[in-house]
Design an enzyme around this catalytic site. Sequence first.
Site, PDB file in Angstrom:
ATOM      1  N   ALA A  75      56.406 -62.278 -22.583  1.00 32.92           N
ATOM      2  CA  ALA A  75      56.083 -62.411 -21.160  1.00 32.92           C
ATOM      3  C   ALA A  75      56.945 -61.504 -20.286  1.00 32.92           C
ATOM      4  O   ALA A  75      56.499 -61.051 -19.234  1.00 32.92           O
ATOM      5  CB  ALA A  75      56.221 -63.854 -20.721  1.00 32.92           C
ATOM      6  N   THR A  76      58.162 -61.222 -20.711  1.00 32.99           N
ATOM      7  CA  THR A  76      59.000 -60.309 -19.922  1.00 32.99           C
ATOM      8  C   THR A  76      58.321 -58.948 -19.818  1.00 32.99           C
ATOM      9  O   THR A  76      58.171 -58.389 -18.723  1.00 32.99           O
ATOM     10  CB  THR A  76      60.398 -60.156 -20.578  1.00 32.99           C
ATOM     11  OG1 THR A  76      61.019 -61.436 -20.617  1.00 32.99           O
ATOM     12  CG2 THR A  76      61.264 -59.184 -19.801  1.00 32.99           C
ATOM     13  N   ASN A 155      59.174 -72.830 -14.707  1.00 31.26           N
ATOM     14  CA  ASN A 155      59.851 -73.134 -15.967  1.00 31.26           C
ATOM     15  C   ASN A 155      60.934 -74.202 -15.812  1.00 31.26           C
ATOM     16  O   ASN A 155      61.195 -74.963 -16.743  1.00 31.26           O
ATOM     17  CB  ASN A 155      60.445 -71.865 -16.584  1.00 31.26           C
ATOM     18  CG  ASN A 155      61.125 -70.972 -15.573  1.00 31.26           C
ATOM     19  OD1 ASN A 155      60.521 -70.561 -14.580  1.00 31.26           O
ATOM     20  ND2 ASN A 155      62.382 -70.667 -15.807  1.00 31.26           N
ATOM     21  N   GLN A 183      54.375 -70.676 -18.629  1.00 33.31           N
ATOM     22  CA  GLN A 183      54.634 -72.101 -18.897  1.00 33.31           C
ATOM     23  C   GLN A 183      53.365 -72.937 -18.861  1.00 33.31           C
ATOM     24  O   GLN A 183      53.397 -74.119 -19.187  1.00 33.31           O
ATOM     25  CB  GLN A 183      55.649 -72.650 -17.885  1.00 33.31           C
ATOM     26  CG  GLN A 183      57.056 -72.094 -18.056  1.00 33.31           C
ATOM     27  CD  GLN A 183      57.744 -72.592 -19.317  1.00 33.31           C
ATOM     28  OE1 GLN A 183      57.278 -73.525 -19.976  1.00 33.31           O
ATOM     29  NE2 GLN A 183      58.851 -71.965 -19.674  1.00 33.31           N
ATOM     30  N   GLY A 204      53.815 -65.898 -26.744  1.00 35.68           N
ATOM     31  CA  GLY A 204      53.555 -66.722 -27.919  1.00 35.68           C
ATOM     32  C   GLY A 204      54.525 -67.886 -28.082  1.00 35.68           C
ATOM     33  O   GLY A 204      54.120 -69.003 -28.394  1.00 35.68           O
ATOM     34  N   HIS A 205      55.813 -67.625 -27.827  1.00 35.15           N
ATOM     35  CA  HIS A 205      56.823 -68.623 -28.218  1.00 35.15           C
ATOM     36  C   HIS A 205      56.979 -69.779 -27.249  1.00 35.15           C
ATOM     37  O   HIS A 205      57.859 -70.627 -27.435  1.00 35.15           O
ATOM     38  CB  HIS A 205      58.176 -67.944 -28.479  1.00 35.15           C
ATOM     39  CG  HIS A 205      58.939 -67.549 -27.255  1.00 35.15           C
ATOM     40  ND1 HIS A 205      59.959 -68.303 -26.742  1.00 35.15           N
ATOM     41  CD2 HIS A 205      58.827 -66.475 -26.442  1.00 35.15           C
ATOM     42  CE1 HIS A 205      60.459 -67.693 -25.670  1.00 35.15           C
ATOM     43  NE2 HIS A 205      59.780 -66.586 -25.466  1.00 35.15           N
ATOM     44  N   THR A 244      52.987 -49.595 -32.236  1.00 41.12           N
ATOM     45  CA  THR A 244      52.312 -50.229 -33.364  1.00 41.12           C
ATOM     46  C   THR A 244      52.216 -51.728 -33.141  1.00 41.12           C
ATOM     47  O   THR A 244      53.201 -52.371 -32.779  1.00 41.12           O
ATOM     48  CB  THR A 244      53.094 -49.938 -34.662  1.00 41.12           C
ATOM     49  OG1 THR A 244      53.101 -48.531 -34.859  1.00 41.12           O
ATOM     50  CG2 THR A 244      52.463 -50.637 -35.859  1.00 41.12           C
ATOM     51  N   CYS A 331      75.353 -69.891 -16.600  1.00 40.93           N
ATOM     52  CA  CYS A 331      76.656 -69.286 -16.812  1.00 40.93           C
ATOM     53  C   CYS A 331      76.588 -67.815 -16.463  1.00 40.93           C
ATOM     54  O   CYS A 331      75.854 -67.065 -17.098  1.00 40.93           O
ATOM     55  CB  CYS A 331      77.059 -69.434 -18.276  1.00 40.93           C
ATOM     56  SG  CYS A 331      78.452 -70.491 -18.508  1.00 40.93           S
TER      57      CYS A 331
HETATM   58  C1  LIG Z   1      60.056 -67.650 -21.005  1.00 43.72           C
HETATM   59  C2  LIG Z   1      59.486 -67.103 -19.763  1.00 43.72           C
HETATM   60  C3  LIG Z   1      59.350 -65.725 -19.579  1.00 43.72           C
HETATM   61  C4  LIG Z   1      59.849 -64.718 -20.602  1.00 43.72           C
HETATM   62  O1  LIG Z   1      59.088 -64.743 -21.759  1.00 43.72           O
HETATM   63  P1  LIG Z   1      59.551 -63.920 -23.060  1.00 43.72           P
HETATM   64  O2  LIG Z   1      58.367 -63.944 -23.949  1.00 43.72           O
HETATM   65  O3  LIG Z   1      60.705 -64.661 -23.618  1.00 43.72           O
HETATM   66  O4  LIG Z   1      59.900 -62.549 -22.623  1.00 43.72           O
HETATM   67  C5  LIG Z   1      58.753 -65.285 -18.423  1.00 43.72           C
HETATM   68  N1  LIG Z   1      58.317 -66.140 -17.481  1.00 43.72           N
HETATM   69  C6  LIG Z   1      58.440 -67.469 -17.616  1.00 43.72           C
HETATM   70  C7  LIG Z   1      57.934 -68.365 -16.555  1.00 43.72           C
HETATM   71  C8  LIG Z   1      59.029 -68.001 -18.762  1.00 43.72           C
HETATM   72  O5  LIG Z   1      59.166 -69.304 -18.872  1.00 43.72           O
END
Ligand SMILES: *Cc1c(COP(=O)(O)O)cnc(C)c1O
Length: 407
Positions: A75-76, A155, A183, A204-205, A244, A331
Amino acid sequence: MSTPIQIYLDNNATTPCDPRVVDAMLPFFHQVPGNAASRNHPFGWKAEEAVDYAREQVADLLQVSSKEIIFTSGATESDNLGLKGAFEMYSRKGNHIITLKTEHKAVLDSCKKIEKLGGEVTYLDVEGDGIVDLGKLEAAIKSNTIMISVMWANNETGVIQPMKEIGELCAKHGVLFMSDATQAVGKIETHPKDIGVHIMAFTGHKMYGPKGVGALYVSRKNPRVKLTSQLDGGGHERGMRSGTLNVPGIVGMGKAAEIAKNEMKQDAERLSVLRDKLENAFKANLDEVYVNGNTEHRMPHVTNISFKHVEGEGLMMTFNQNIAVSSGSACTSASLEPSYVLIALGLGDDLAHSSIRFSLGRFTTDEEIDQAVNLVSKGVDHMRDLSPIWEMYKEGVDLDAVVWSEH
Ligand SMILES: *Cc1c(COP(=O)(O)O)cnc(C)c1O
């Protein structure tokens, strides 16, 4: 010796990969080694076929065309591509973007970069419940506005924005609507075409898939959105994202999307019951417990709670061997900063510092919630027993009126 209790309530940070996702991915590490871009042998064809299938699975979850799904590394990257790619592509139309102060850093920091590149960004405040005021949003639109970027669900608090209404505003003013839906996707219904979202980032994660793979939905019709690529190379992903393809990761994300489509409704119903049970138990066991953000328009599996007069990081230390959660403090190199999201909701530093985010997930059990209530309540009692501030509060001292000495 029995194994220690290990309860994972930090699913907004990352979800465990569903074992069915892992099973779907495994063959693509070794048995099917092809590069999806190799067009001249069966190894490549098989990889490409698997990617096509995963693209359909993801598109099916969103009710869009598979041609509208661009795979990325997460997502980043998707947020970066959506924001910077639109900024570059539509620079002749305008240079102004509107977003919220409560967005993820991937959006905020991309916007900061856009400002350095000559863009203009409005960072809107949210109301005390975390939701944007539509009147203020509309008032921020100017003749040079090209895009509004609003996250679907937050989030830290789980608060859901009025997406449909924002989509209507964007349509009325002819500006693009982008959403970081990381989210929300796979947890609640996220159909960009019904809402009027044109660009949508997710990963995905956070939906029981693997880490390191994400996607960006880019509308191809009404309007046809174009983005300037931010990674250049072999012209993969319709020229918008070279590199790729991560075939096992993409296969996993596809499987995760398919499972989510079938199961998210029942997961949401079950988890909202557990979440409410957790919240209600804290309110029954403890004094001075506050739930942060709108409690009606929010994700079913999240609660962000301030335990007043208890420092969240310290509280976490009392149970972090057994329970994983997140605190409302971040932190930095020099100090512990209160969450900018909670500060934007109008919380004082003390309440922000005393907050804990509990995010449940598909694998959270009823028994784990009971154990978490027990351990966290004990931790709060312990911290308050040691706290002179809590003692003053109990004695009825007006803490807001106390003048603390500078040091
Ligand atoms: C986790 C998150 C991201 C970043 O996602 P990654 O796949 O870890 O780069 C971006 N936006 C929101 C709202 C998230 O919760």
